[in-house]
Design a protein around this motif. Structure first.
Motif, PDB file in Angstrom:
ATOM      1  N   ARG A 193       0.832  -1.211   0.000  1.00 59.72           N
ATOM      2  CA  ARG A 193       0.000   0.000   0.000  1.00 59.72           C
ATOM      3  C   ARG A 193       0.866   1.261   0.000  1.00 59.72           C
ATOM      4  O   ARG A 193       0.533   2.256  -0.646  1.00 59.72           O
ATOM      5  CB  ARG A 193      -0.899   0.028   1.243  1.00 59.72           C
ATOM      6  N   ARG A 194       1.957   1.218   0.751  1.00 58.01           N
ATOM      7  CA  ARG A 194       2.788   2.412   0.929  1.00 58.01           C
ATOM      8  C   ARG A 194       3.662   2.729  -0.276  1.00 58.01           C
ATOM      9  O   ARG A 194       3.775   3.892  -0.678  1.00 58.01           O
ATOM     10  CB  ARG A 194       3.665   2.231   2.169  1.00 58.01           C
ATOM     11  N   PHE A 195       4.279   1.708  -0.868  1.00 58.53           N
ATOM     12  CA  PHE A 195       5.316   1.969  -1.863  1.00 58.53           C
ATOM     13  C   PHE A 195       4.897   1.728  -3.309  1.00 58.53           C
ATOM     14  O   PHE A 195       5.442   2.377  -4.214  1.00 58.53           O
ATOM     15  CB  PHE A 195       6.560   1.124  -1.550  1.00 58.53           C
ATOM     16  N   VAL A 196       3.974   0.814  -3.556  1.00 57.79           N
ATOM     17  CA  VAL A 196       3.664   0.470  -4.945  1.00 57.79           C
ATOM     18  C   VAL A 196       3.052   1.630  -5.730  1.00 57.79           C
ATOM     19  O   VAL A 196       3.446   1.859  -6.886  1.00 57.79           O
ATOM     20  CB  VAL A 196       2.772  -0.790  -5.011  1.00 57.79           C
ATOM     21  N   PRO A 197       2.110   2.408  -5.166  1.00 60.62           N
ATOM     22  CA  PRO A 197       1.535   3.499  -5.977  1.00 60.62           C
ATOM     23  C   PRO A 197       2.576   4.463  -6.531  1.00 60.62           C
ATOM     24  O   PRO A 197       2.476   4.877  -7.696  1.00 60.62           O
ATOM     25  CB  PRO A 197       0.581   4.195  -4.981  1.00 60.62           C
ATOM     26  N   ASN A 198       3.571   4.823  -5.735  1.00 62.38           N
ATOM     27  CA  ASN A 198       4.627   5.710  -6.235  1.00 62.38           C
ATOM     28  C   ASN A 198       5.576   4.976  -7.182  1.00 62.38           C
ATOM     29  O   ASN A 198       6.057   5.556  -8.157  1.00 62.38           O
ATOM     30  CB  ASN A 198       5.428   6.296  -5.068  1.00 62.38           C
ATOM     31  N   ALA A 199       5.834   3.712  -6.876  1.00 65.71           N
ATOM     32  CA  ALA A 199       6.776   2.948  -7.693  1.00 65.71           C
ATOM     33  C   ALA A 199       6.275   2.792  -9.124  1.00 65.71           C
ATOM     34  O   ALA A 199       7.045   2.938 -10.083  1.00 65.71           O
ATOM     35  CB  ALA A 199       7.034   1.584  -7.065  1.00 65.71           C
ATOM     36  N   VAL A 200       4.989   2.492  -9.294  1.00 63.46           N
ATOM     37  CA  VAL A 200       4.475   2.262 -10.650  1.00 63.46           C
ATOM     38  C   VAL A 200       4.516   3.545 -11.481  1.00 63.46           C
ATOM     39  O   VAL A 200       4.596   3.499 -12.720  1.00 63.46           O
ATOM     40  CB  VAL A 200       3.052   1.670 -10.626  1.00 63.46           C
ATOM     41  N   LYS A 201       4.488   4.694 -10.815  1.00 61.83           N
ATOM     42  CA  LYS A 201       4.614   5.965 -11.546  1.00 61.83           C
ATOM     43  C   LYS A 201       6.045   6.204 -12.004  1.00 61.83           C
ATOM     44  O   LYS A 201       6.271   6.890 -13.001  1.00 61.83           O
ATOM     45  CB  LYS A 201       4.156   7.123 -10.659  1.00 61.83           C
ATOM     46  N   ALA A 202       6.991   5.650 -11.261  1.00 59.77           N
ATOM     47  CA  ALA A 202       8.410   5.908 -11.547  1.00 59.77           C
ATOM     48  C   ALA A 202       9.030   4.890 -12.491  1.00 59.77           C
ATOM     49  O   ALA A 202      10.110   5.134 -13.038  1.00 59.77           O
ATOM     50  CB  ALA A 202       9.201   5.940 -10.237  1.00 59.77           C
ATOM     51  N   ILE A 203       8.378   3.740 -12.681  1.00 57.35           N
ATOM     52  CA  ILE A 203       8.952   2.671 -13.508  1.00 57.35           C
ATOM     53  C   ILE A 203       8.551   2.868 -14.966  1.00 57.35           C
ATOM     54  O   ILE A 203       7.360   2.812 -15.295  1.00 57.35           O
ATOM     55  CB  ILE A 203       8.482   1.284 -13.025  1.00 57.35           C
ATOM     56  N   PRO A 204       9.500   3.079 -15.866  1.00 62.80           N
ATOM     57  CA  PRO A 204       9.151   3.260 -17.277  1.00 62.80           C
ATOM     58  C   PRO A 204       8.841   1.944 -18.001  1.00 62.80           C
ATOM     59  O   PRO A 204       8.148   1.942 -19.022  1.00 62.80           O
ATOM     60  CB  PRO A 204      10.401   3.924 -17.864  1.00 62.80           C
ATOM     61  N   ASP A 205       9.364   0.836 -17.479  1.00 71.15           N
ATOM     62  CA  ASP A 205       9.205  -0.474 -18.120  1.00 71.15           C
ATOM     63  C   ASP A 205       7.856  -1.078 -17.734  1.00 71.15           C
ATOM     64  O   ASP A 205       7.616  -1.431 -16.578  1.00 71.15           O
ATOM     65  CB  ASP A 205      10.342  -1.395 -17.672  1.00 71.15           C
ATOM     66  N   ALA A 206       6.958  -1.208 -18.720  1.00 71.77           N
ATOM     67  CA  ALA A 206       5.600  -1.684 -18.453  1.00 71.77           C
ATOM     68  C   ALA A 206       5.596  -3.083 -17.850  1.00 71.77           C
ATOM     69  O   ALA A 206       4.832  -3.375 -16.919  1.00 71.77           O
ATOM     70  CB  ALA A 206       4.776  -1.659 -19.737  1.00 71.77           C
TER      71      ALA A 206
END
Length: 203
Positions: free
Chosen positions: A119-132
């Motif tokens: 809950r804490r880290f995934v929402p920000n992580a998916v915005k930062a990862i360019p590789d689908a």
């Protein structure tokens, strides 16, 4: 009366008014108030050393999160989740918004199925990862957490996003079907779940 402007012993403080007697108080001269050249050179040297030292410290502070994140990914690659988590957490103490450290924490959370960290880290992580394809399993993990939280619409949407990122990702239909059950779309849910190849181990 004592003449403070002159401040000379024997001229005003003694000698019965005689002038030129006794001794005068004198202070060493620094040559017009200027420091000697060797002293000025030493001060300049200290200033340069201080500036360079501060610059080196700032550079260290800026580069440290990236170095720690690299260590974390190396630990994650060899399956050492504890060391990876420690490295990413330390990186975040230097920069709480460091993208790579947040991505690393998200991937450790998914590997360990820690819902709180997902809950804490995934929402920000998916915005930062360019590789689908790298984003997809994180999105799916978040969809499972939404499902557990009974946020059925969010779970369904996140599962669709995961499928868009990686059409070959397994487990998407499991989340979609169960989310549809929660949304009271049972008939459609049955078809989706029937089409699912494998039920996730999280069920």
């Amino acid at each position: 009366a004592v003449n403070l402007d002159r401040l000379s012993c024997g001229a005003d403080l003694g000698g019965g008014g005689r002038r030129g007697g006794g001794f005068k108080l004198s202070l060493p001269s620094l040559g017009g108030g200027k420091l000697p050249k060797p002293a000025m050179g030493a001060v300049a040297g200290l200033v340069v050393v201080g500036v360079l030292g501060f610059g080196a410290y700032q550079l260290y502070q800026l580069s440290r999160p990236g170095s720690l994140a690299s260590d974390g990914f190396a630990a994650l690659a060899r399956g050492d989740h504890r060391a990876a988590r420690q490295a990413f957490q330390e990186a975040l103490t230097y920069d709480a918004q460091h993208d790579e450290a947040q991505i690393g924490m998200a991937e450790v959370a998914v590997a360990e199925q820690k819902d709180g960290d997902i809950r804490r880290f995934v929402p920000n992580a998916v915005k930062a990862i360019p590789d689908a394809r790298r984003r997809a399993p994180l999105r799916l993990a978040l969809a499972w957490v939404f499902l557990a939280d009974e946020r059925f619409r969010d779970a369904y949407n996140e599962a669709i996003e995961a499928q868009d990122d990686d059409p070959t990702l397994s487990g998407v239909d499991d989340v979609r079907g169960l989310a549809m059950v929660g949304l009271e779309e049972a008939d459609d849910a049955y078809d989706v779940l029937k089409a699912a190849s494998v039920f996730s181990a999280r069920l």
